[in-house]
Design a protein around this motif. Structure first.
Motif, PDB file in Angstrom:
ATOM      1  N   PHE A  61       2.207  15.884   2.765  1.00 54.99           N
ATOM      2  CA  PHE A  61       2.930  16.114   1.515  1.00 54.99           C
ATOM      3  C   PHE A  61       3.740  14.878   1.124  1.00 54.99           C
ATOM      4  N   PHE A  62       4.427  14.267   2.100  1.00 53.45           N
ATOM      5  CA  PHE A  62       5.210  13.063   1.823  1.00 53.45           C
ATOM      6  C   PHE A  62       4.300  11.931   1.345  1.00 53.45           C
ATOM      7  N   THR A  63       3.193  11.725   2.020  1.00 53.03           N
ATOM      8  CA  THR A  63       2.280  10.641   1.651  1.00 53.03           C
ATOM      9  C   THR A  63       1.735  10.835   0.244  1.00 53.03           C
ATOM     10  N   LYS A  64       1.401  12.070  -0.096  1.00 51.21           N
ATOM     11  CA  LYS A  64       0.897  12.352  -1.436  1.00 51.21           C
ATOM     12  C   LYS A  64       1.949  12.048  -2.494  1.00 51.21           C
ATOM     13  N   LYS A  65       3.204  12.459  -2.237  1.00 48.52           N
ATOM     14  CA  LYS A  65       4.279  12.186  -3.180  1.00 48.52           C
ATOM     15  C   LYS A  65       4.549  10.677  -3.285  1.00 48.52           C
ATOM     16  N   GLN A  66       4.577   9.998  -2.159  1.00 50.47           N
ATOM     17  CA  GLN A  66       4.863   8.564  -2.171  1.00 50.47           C
ATOM     18  C   GLN A  66       3.790   7.799  -2.929  1.00 50.47           C
ATOM     19  N   GLU A  67       2.538   8.128  -2.701  1.00 52.38           N
ATOM     20  CA  GLU A  67       1.445   7.431  -3.376  1.00 52.38           C
ATOM     21  C   GLU A  67       1.400   7.753  -4.868  1.00 52.38           C
ATOM     22  N   TYR A 127       9.853  -3.113   7.272  1.00 51.35           N
ATOM     23  CA  TYR A 127      11.270  -3.352   7.036  1.00 51.35           C
ATOM     24  C   TYR A 127      11.952  -2.017   6.751  1.00 51.35           C
ATOM     25  N   SER A 128      13.245  -1.978   7.093  1.00 49.47           N
ATOM     26  CA  SER A 128      13.992  -0.747   6.831  1.00 49.47           C
ATOM     27  C   SER A 128      14.178  -0.507   5.337  1.00 49.47           C
ATOM     28  N   THR A 129      14.054  -1.543   4.531  1.00 54.96           N
ATOM     29  CA  THR A 129      14.213  -1.408   3.083  1.00 54.96           C
ATOM     30  C   THR A 129      12.889  -1.148   2.376  1.00 54.96           C
ATOM     31  N   LEU A 130      11.826  -0.895   3.140  1.00 54.31           N
ATOM     32  CA  LEU A 130      10.532  -0.537   2.577  1.00 54.31           C
ATOM     33  C   LEU A 130      10.111   0.817   3.127  1.00 54.31           C
ATOM     34  N   MET A 131       9.779   1.731   2.239  1.00 48.77           N
ATOM     35  CA  MET A 131       9.299   3.041   2.665  1.00 48.77           C
ATOM     36  C   MET A 131       7.802   3.129   2.348  1.00 48.77           C
ATOM     37  N   LYS A 132       7.003   3.077   3.409  1.00 47.92           N
ATOM     38  CA  LYS A 132       5.557   3.078   3.246  1.00 47.92           C
ATOM     39  C   LYS A 132       4.984   4.454   3.551  1.00 47.92           C
ATOM     40  N   ALA A 133       3.836   4.721   2.986  1.00 48.95           N
ATOM     41  CA  ALA A 133       3.143   5.975   3.266  1.00 48.95           C
ATOM     42  C   ALA A 133       2.491   5.896   4.645  1.00 48.95           C
ATOM     43  N   TYR A 134       2.209   7.054   5.219  1.00 49.78           N
ATOM     44  CA  TYR A 134       1.526   7.101   6.510  1.00 49.78           C
ATOM     45  C   TYR A 134       0.045   6.786   6.297  1.00 49.78           C
ATOM     46  N   SER A 135      -0.480   5.892   7.134  1.00 50.08           N
ATOM     47  CA  SER A 135      -1.886   5.513   6.993  1.00 50.08           C
ATOM     48  C   SER A 135      -2.820   6.644   7.397  1.00 50.08           C
ATOM     49  N   VAL A 136      -2.426   7.427   8.404  1.00 49.92           N
ATOM     50  CA  VAL A 136      -3.237   8.564   8.857  1.00 49.92           C
ATOM     51  C   VAL A 136      -2.330   9.794   8.945  1.00 49.92           C
TER      52      VAL A 136
END
Length: 307
Positions: A268-274, A251-260
Motif C-alpha cells: 500500500f505504501f509503495t503504491k501511494k509513493q509511486e 539518505y534519511s532525507t529521501l523516502m524511496k519505495a520498496y523494490s520488492v
C-alpha cells in the motif's frame, strides 16, 4: 623546368619536383580558402525589428496574445519585463550603432532569438530569415539571455524557501497526498549533448545532477537548513524529505519505495509513493514539451554554459 638539368643526380631532381608539387598544393589550398571566406550579408536589422513589432507588439498587432505565448513560451507581459530589465542593466541588450554606424539589434530581437532556440531547440541560424540574427549572434544571445536572467531574477524566483514556505509545503503535501513532512519529489532528466567529447560519453556528464544542484537539498545534507521539524506517528523529525526512486542513495532525507514489497502494508505504501511521484514525471513532460532545448540535443560547446 630547365634549371633541373643543373642537378647532378636523379634523387636531386626528384626532391625538387616533390618540393614544387607541395608548394603548388599549398597555393591551391590558400586560393580555395580565400574563395570560401564568409561573405558579408547586409541584413536589414531595423526592418526585422519593425516587422517583429508589427507582428507581436503593436497596438493592432497581427498575432494575438495566445499566439505570442504559444510561440515564445511565455506571455507578452513577462517577455517585456525580461527585455526591459536586461536592456536597462546590460550593455549587450542596448541597441547601439556598430562600427559602420548602422544600428544593431534591439533588445526584443535578441530576447526573441534566445527564446526561439530555448523553446524550439532549433539550430542557431534558424531564425535568421525572420529576425535577421546570424548564427554567431544567436549563440551570444542565448548565452547572455540565460546568464543575465538568472543574475537578475534568481534571488526572487530561485531563492531558498523560508520557514513559512516550508510550512506551506508540509501542509499542502499532507493534505493532498497524506505524506507529512514531504517537501516534494526528486528526480533528474537526461539531457543529450551534441558536442559531448567522446571520452566523456560513457560517464554521467549528460545528466542533470539534481542532488548536486539543489540548494535546499544541499543545505539539508550539510546541516545548514533551517529547523523544519515535523511530527509523524508521534515521532518528531528535524528535516523534511523528498520522494525518490531506487536510483538514489539511501539518505534519511529521501523516502524511496520498496523494490520488492511483500506485506499488504508495504504494498500500500509503495503504491501511494509511486502514484505521488507521477507529479514530477508530468512536470518533466511539460518542461520538455515547452522548452525543447531540454528535449533535443543541445548544440552548445561548453558544459558550464549548458548548465
Amino acid at each position: 623546368m630547365e634549371f633541373l638539368k643543373s642537378f647532378d643526380s636523379d634523387d636531386d631532381v626528384e626532391f625538387v619536383e616533390t618540393f614544387f608539387n607541395v608548394v603548388q598544393h599549398v597555393h591551391a589550398e590558400e586560393s580555395s580558402n580565400a574563395a570560401r571566406t564568409r561573405a558579408v550579408v547586409n541584413r536589414d536589422r531595423q526592418a526585422a525589428h519593425d516587422l517583429l513589432v508589427r507582428d507581436y507588439f503593436a497596438d493592432n498587432c497581427l498575432y494575438n496574445d495566445d499566439s505570442f505565448e504559444r510561440r515564445f513560451r511565455l506571455n507578452k507581459a513577462i517577455f517585456l519585463r525580461l527585455s526591459n530589465a536586461l536592456e536597462s542593466r546590460y550593455d549587450f541588450f542596448k541597441q547601439k550603432p556598430d562600427a559602420r554606424g548602422r544600428m544593431g539589434f534591439s533588445s526584443i530581437q535578441k530576447c526573441a532569438a534566445a527564446l526561439r532556440y530555448l523553446g524550439y531547440g532549433i539550430t542557431f541560424d534558424a531564425s535568421d530569415e525572420y529576425l535577421k540574427v546570424s548564427e554567431r549572434t544567436a549563440v551570444e544571445c542565448v548565452d547572455w539571455f540565460s546568464a543575465c536572467v538568472y543574475e537578475v531574477f534568481h534571488e526572487e524566483y530561485l531563492r531558498k524557501p523560508t520557514q513559512r514556505d516550508i510550512e506551506r509545503l508540509y501542509s499542502a503535501h499532507e493534505e493532498r497526498h497524506g505524506f507529512p513532512g514531504m517537501l516534494g519529489s526528486l528526480d533528474c532528466t537526461h539531457v543529450a549533448w551534441e558536442k559531448c567529447p567522446t571520452a566523456w560519453r560513457a560517464g554521467s556528464n549528460n545528466d542533470i545532477n539534481v542532488l548536486g544542484q539543489s540548494p535546499l537539498f544541499n543545505d539539508i545534507w550539510t546541516g545548514k537548513a533551517p529547523d523544519m521539524t515535523f511530527t509523524a506517528n508521534g515521532h518528531a523529525y528535524k528535516y523534511g524529505y523528498y520522494l525518490g526512486d531506487g536510483i538514489y542513495p539511501d539518505y534519511s532525507t529521501l523516502m524511496k519505495a520498496y523494490s520488492v514489497p511483500r506485506s499488504e502494508k508495504v504494498k500500500f505504501f509503495t503504491k501511494k509513493q509511486e502514484s505521488v511521484r507521477k507529479d514530477i514525471e508530468r512536470a518533466f513532460g511539460v518542461l520538455k514539451q515547452t522548452w525543447h532545448v531540454v528535449k533535443y540535443a543541445t548544440r552548445l560547446w561548453d558544459k558550464e554554459r549548458i548548465k
